[in-house]
Design a protein around this motif. Sequence first.
Motif, PDB file in Angstrom:
ATOM      1  N   SER A 116      -4.769   0.685  22.108  1.00 43.59           N
ATOM      2  CA  SER A 116      -5.973   0.489  23.438  1.00 43.59           C
ATOM      3  C   SER A 116      -5.801  -0.844  24.125  1.00 43.59           C
ATOM      4  O   SER A 116      -6.290  -1.038  25.140  1.00 43.59           O
ATOM      5  N   ASN A 117      -5.124  -1.937  23.403  1.00 44.50           N
ATOM      6  CA  ASN A 117      -5.102  -3.189  24.098  1.00 44.50           C
ATOM      7  C   ASN A 117      -3.673  -3.899  23.467  1.00 44.50           C
ATOM      8  O   ASN A 117      -3.344  -3.530  22.492  1.00 44.50           O
ATOM      9  N   ALA A 118      -3.584  -5.032  24.101  1.00 41.43           N
ATOM     10  CA  ALA A 118      -2.349  -5.843  23.534  1.00 41.43           C
ATOM     11  C   ALA A 118      -2.318  -6.263  22.105  1.00 41.43           C
ATOM     12  O   ALA A 118      -1.494  -6.432  21.262  1.00 41.43           O
ATOM     13  N   THR A 119      -3.713  -6.727  21.542  1.00 46.52           N
ATOM     14  CA  THR A 119      -3.941  -7.216  20.146  1.00 46.52           C
ATOM     15  C   THR A 119      -3.677  -6.261  19.484  1.00 46.52           C
ATOM     16  O   THR A 119      -3.117  -6.269  18.331  1.00 46.52           O
ATOM     17  N   ALA A 120      -4.206  -4.957  19.656  1.00 45.82           N
ATOM     18  CA  ALA A 120      -4.007  -3.823  18.619  1.00 45.82           C
ATOM     19  C   ALA A 120      -2.572  -3.293  18.505  1.00 45.82           C
ATOM     20  O   ALA A 120      -2.157  -3.009  17.408  1.00 45.82           O
ATOM     21  N   GLY A 121      -1.631  -3.554  19.669  1.00 48.57           N
ATOM     22  CA  GLY A 121      -0.424  -3.236  19.508  1.00 48.57           C
ATOM     23  C   GLY A 121       0.402  -4.232  18.617  1.00 48.57           C
ATOM     24  O   GLY A 121       1.222  -4.002  17.777  1.00 48.57           O
ATOM     25  N   TYR A 122      -0.178  -5.673  18.774  1.00 44.34           N
ATOM     26  CA  TYR A 122       0.593  -6.604  17.943  1.00 44.34           C
ATOM     27  C   TYR A 122       0.030  -6.360  16.878  1.00 44.34           C
ATOM     28  O   TYR A 122       1.002  -6.606  15.637  1.00 44.34           O
ATOM     29  N   ALA A 123      -1.119  -6.474  16.373  1.00 43.49           N
ATOM     30  CA  ALA A 123      -1.542  -6.306  15.074  1.00 43.49           C
ATOM     31  C   ALA A 123      -1.007  -5.011  14.125  1.00 43.49           C
ATOM     32  O   ALA A 123      -0.860  -5.205  13.056  1.00 43.49           O
ATOM     33  N   ALA A 124      -0.807  -3.714  15.018  1.00 41.77           N
ATOM     34  CA  ALA A 124      -0.248  -2.816  14.195  1.00 41.77           C
ATOM     35  C   ALA A 124       1.197  -3.127  13.600  1.00 41.77           C
ATOM     36  O   ALA A 124       1.493  -2.655  12.693  1.00 41.77           O
ATOM     37  N   ILE A 125       2.029  -3.830  14.579  1.00 48.48           N
ATOM     38  CA  ILE A 125       3.314  -4.123  14.196  1.00 48.48           C
ATOM     39  C   ILE A 125       3.363  -5.095  13.301  1.00 48.48           C
ATOM     40  O   ILE A 125       4.217  -4.988  12.268  1.00 48.48           O
ATOM     41  N   ALA A 126       2.486  -6.287  13.120  1.00 52.61           N
ATOM     42  CA  ALA A 126       2.689  -7.097  12.377  1.00 52.61           C
ATOM     43  C   ALA A 126       2.362  -6.793  10.928  1.00 52.61           C
ATOM     44  O   ALA A 126       2.681  -7.162  10.064  1.00 52.61           O
ATOM     45  N   ALA A 127       1.208  -6.097  10.944  1.00 55.66           N
ATOM     46  CA  ALA A 127       0.562  -5.607   9.628  1.00 55.66           C
ATOM     47  C   ALA A 127       1.672  -4.646   8.914  1.00 55.66           C
ATOM     48  O   ALA A 127       1.736  -4.616   7.587  1.00 55.66           O
ATOM     49  N   MET A 128       2.209  -3.826   9.694  1.00 52.46           N
ATOM     50  CA  MET A 128       3.116  -2.638   9.230  1.00 52.46           C
ATOM     51  C   MET A 128       4.385  -3.470   8.848  1.00 52.46           C
ATOM     52  O   MET A 128       4.998  -3.184   7.653  1.00 52.46           O
ATOM     53  N   GLY A 129       4.951  -4.504   9.507  1.00 55.95           N
ATOM     54  CA  GLY A 129       6.061  -5.116   8.996  1.00 55.95           C
ATOM     55  C   GLY A 129       6.021  -6.038   7.769  1.00 55.95           C
ATOM     56  O   GLY A 129       6.955  -5.957   7.027  1.00 55.95           O
ATOM     57  N   LEU A 130       4.589  -6.653   7.678  1.00 57.19           N
ATOM     58  CA  LEU A 130       4.407  -7.347   6.593  1.00 57.19           C
ATOM     59  C   LEU A 130       4.217  -6.474   5.181  1.00 57.19           C
ATOM     60  O   LEU A 130       4.576  -6.971   4.109  1.00 57.19           O
ATOM     61  N   ALA A 131       3.548  -5.194   5.546  1.00 53.25           N
ATOM     62  CA  ALA A 131       3.530  -4.217   4.521  1.00 53.25           C
ATOM     63  C   ALA A 131       4.848  -3.799   3.791  1.00 53.25           C
ATOM     64  O   ALA A 131       5.042  -3.741   2.816  1.00 53.25           O
ATOM     65  N   PHE A 132       5.741  -3.421   4.835  1.00 51.82           N
ATOM     66  CA  PHE A 132       7.313  -3.279   4.402  1.00 51.82           C
ATOM     67  C   PHE A 132       7.699  -4.356   3.622  1.00 51.82           C
ATOM     68  O   PHE A 132       8.440  -4.243   2.527  1.00 51.82           O
ATOM     69  N   HIS A 133       7.640  -5.681   3.945  1.00 54.24           N
ATOM     70  CA  HIS A 133       8.086  -6.926   3.161  1.00 54.24           C
ATOM     71  C   HIS A 133       7.515  -6.860   1.939  1.00 54.24           C
ATOM     72  O   HIS A 133       8.422  -7.387   0.984  1.00 54.24           O
ATOM     73  N   LEU A 134       6.490  -6.518   1.833  1.00 56.96           N
ATOM     74  CA  LEU A 134       5.534  -7.012   0.697  1.00 56.96           C
ATOM     75  C   LEU A 134       6.340  -5.905  -0.528  1.00 56.96           C
ATOM     76  O   LEU A 134       6.326  -6.079  -1.740  1.00 56.96           O
ATOM     77  N   THR A 135       6.109  -4.541  -0.110  1.00 60.26           N
ATOM     78  CA  THR A 135       6.484  -3.409  -0.863  1.00 60.26           C
ATOM     79  C   THR A 135       7.831  -3.506  -1.330  1.00 60.26           C
ATOM     80  O   THR A 135       8.288  -3.136  -2.514  1.00 60.26           O
ATOM     81  N   GLU A 136       8.892  -3.982  -0.313  1.00 57.44           N
ATOM     82  CA  GLU A 136      10.326  -4.142  -0.698  1.00 57.44           C
ATOM     83  C   GLU A 136      10.507  -5.418  -1.572  1.00 57.44           C
ATOM     84  O   GLU A 136      11.367  -5.236  -2.684  1.00 57.44           O
ATOM     85  N   PHE A 137       9.782  -6.471  -1.484  1.00 57.32           N
ATOM     86  CA  PHE A 137      10.213  -7.668  -2.130  1.00 57.32           C
ATOM     87  C   PHE A 137       9.184  -8.270  -3.088  1.00 57.32           C
ATOM     88  O   PHE A 137       9.552  -9.044  -4.106  1.00 57.32           O
ATOM     89  N   GLY A 138       7.915  -7.772  -2.804  1.00 59.35           N
ATOM     90  CA  GLY A 138       6.981  -8.237  -3.849  1.00 59.35           C
ATOM     91  C   GLY A 138       5.979  -9.286  -3.033  1.00 59.35           C
ATOM     92  O   GLY A 138       6.373  -9.825  -2.209  1.00 59.35           O
ATOM     93  N   ALA A 139       4.600  -9.156  -3.393  1.00 60.01           N
ATOM     94  CA  ALA A 139       3.603 -10.253  -2.844  1.00 60.01           C
ATOM     95  C   ALA A 139       3.906 -11.638  -2.874  1.00 60.01           C
ATOM     96  O   ALA A 139       3.531 -12.266  -2.171  1.00 60.01           O
TER      97      ALA A 139
END
Length: 221
Positions: A116-139
């Motif tokens: 709905s806005n630029a923040t939501a778009g950036y936050a969605a990508i940042a959170a998902m990317g971090l989630a992929f990194h965490l699950t792939e390599f560990g917290a």
Amino acid sequence: MELAYYSDYAVRLVNTEEPTRNKDSLTSVEAVRELFGAASQMARRATDADVTRFRSVRGRLRAVFTAADEGDQTRAVDLLNSLLLEFPVSPQISGHDHLDGEGRPRWHMHLADHPSNATAGYAAIAAMGLAFHLTEFGADRLGLCQAAPCRNAYLDTSTNRSRRYCSDRCATRANVAAYRARKRLEAERSDREDDHTGLTAESSQESTTVGERRRPGVTGR
């Protein structure tokens, strides 16, 4: 675009602030747009209102890195899950115009957001990317720089999980500081040993002098 690329969105946002130095570069809509990159269509949708919203998301992302850095993996995951629920994305297969050796598109996963806005778009990508990194390599691969007072966020991609600093510059500064600290300790230890040796010698000399004074005189015949 590789999914691992998206995790850098979180690092870039978190590192716009240096709390221990009281520095913050996220102070304008231009700064928000720079986080997306010049080619991003979403960057052009950013407004002044996104500055405050971006700062809020930044604090929540830093909390994820802080929890992971402190070894509280459960809390790190809970905080990240909260962001994923609030800012969802839709994974899609994309090929763009890149071709392999046989003339076919190079298929890869792409995170499509519907914000709905630029923040939501950036936050969605940042959170998902971090989630992929965490699950792939560990917290434990999410860290904060140990070179005080830096505390910038980083993603550890080393083979032996040995990364402790956000950059070579901070690693060098920390090593120099540690070297100087060792030299100071060695100098202090040497001074204490010299003082102790001096006191021991002085005490021995005083004992000898007192003994000579108490020795009976020798009389001639």
